[in-house]
Design an enzyme around this catalytic site. Structure first.
Site, PDB file in Angstrom:
ATOM      1  N   HIS A  49       0.576  -1.438  -0.385  1.00  0.00           N
ATOM      2  CA  HIS A  49       0.070   0.388   0.431  1.00  0.00           C
ATOM      3  C   HIS A  49       0.926   1.197  -0.299  1.00  0.00           C
ATOM      4  CE1 HIS A  49      -4.412  -1.940   2.092  1.00  0.00           C
ATOM      5  NE2 HIS A  49      -3.307  -2.788   0.785  1.00  0.00           N
TER       6      HIS A  49
ATOM      7  N   GLU B 245       0.617   3.757   2.023  1.00  0.00           N
ATOM      8  CA  GLU B 245       1.403   4.171   4.009  1.00  0.00           C
ATOM      9  C   GLU B 245       3.024   3.357   3.965  1.00  0.00           C
ATOM     10  OE1 GLU B 245      -2.984   4.512   3.877  1.00  0.00           O
ATOM     11  OE2 GLU B 245      -1.678   3.376   2.187  1.00  0.00           O
TER      12      GLU B 245
ATOM     13  N   CYS C 118      -5.950   1.878   5.753  1.00  0.00           N
ATOM     14  CA  CYS C 118      -7.293   0.282   6.306  1.00  0.00           C
ATOM     15  C   CYS C 118      -6.084  -0.054   7.613  1.00  0.00           C
ATOM     16  CB  CYS C 118      -6.324  -0.102   5.210  1.00  0.00           C
ATOM     17  SG  CYS C 118      -4.964  -1.023   4.940  1.00  0.00           S
TER      18      CYS C 118
END
Length: 152
Positions: free
Chosen positions: A56, A58, A86
């Site tokens: 992801h 991040e 998430c």
């Protein structure tokens, strides 16, 4: 405290990173980690290209930052991301000791800051991340809506 000019500038940077992900066929999410108003690391969604469910935006930015700072603790940093993180990403953000999180679009189905879960305020965590949601929300949301509209 609302969005500052500095926040807006870094969110626009994160949006450009999200557009990079989109060009690669990935869900358009971008992230940039900043310390002392300097970019320490950046990332964009790449799970398809990297064959890695954890790639992801991040997580990619946090990995790069750890290497750049030679430390897994990323204290006194701000993470800008185009979508509410998430549960996986929020866990990593907390463990990295990110001081501040600024995100664009809320994710009512999977957001783990304040939407589906409220991990930013979870009493069982030993670090609190200050956060601001909705920064350039319309721009971030539109990017995602357009991507999925074309896909469907």
């Amino acid at each position: 405290m609302g969005i500052t000019e500095q926040d807006e500038a870094w969110m626009r940077y994160a949006i450009r990173l999200a557009q990079r992900a989109e060009l690669l066929g990935e869900v358009p999410i971008g992230a940039v980690l900043v310390k002392d108003n300097r970019c320490i690391a950046e990332g964009w969604n790449a799970p398809i290209a990297n064959h890695d469910v954890t790639a992801h935006a991040e997580i990619t930015a946090l990995r790069e930052a750890g290497k750049a700072l030679a430390n897994y603790r990323l204290v006194d940093t701000t993470l800008y991301v185009t979508l509410e993180p998430c549960v996986m990403c929020m866990g990593a953000i907390v463990h990295a000791r990110i001081k501040r999180l600024v995100f664009g679009a809320y994710d009512p189905k999977r957001g783990a800051v304040c939407s589906a879960l409220s991990l930013a305020d979870a009493g069982f965590l030993n670090h609190r991340v200050n956060w601001l949601g909705g920064a350039l929300e319309a721009d971030c949301s539109e990017l995602l809506k357009d991507f999925f509209r074309i896909r469907r």
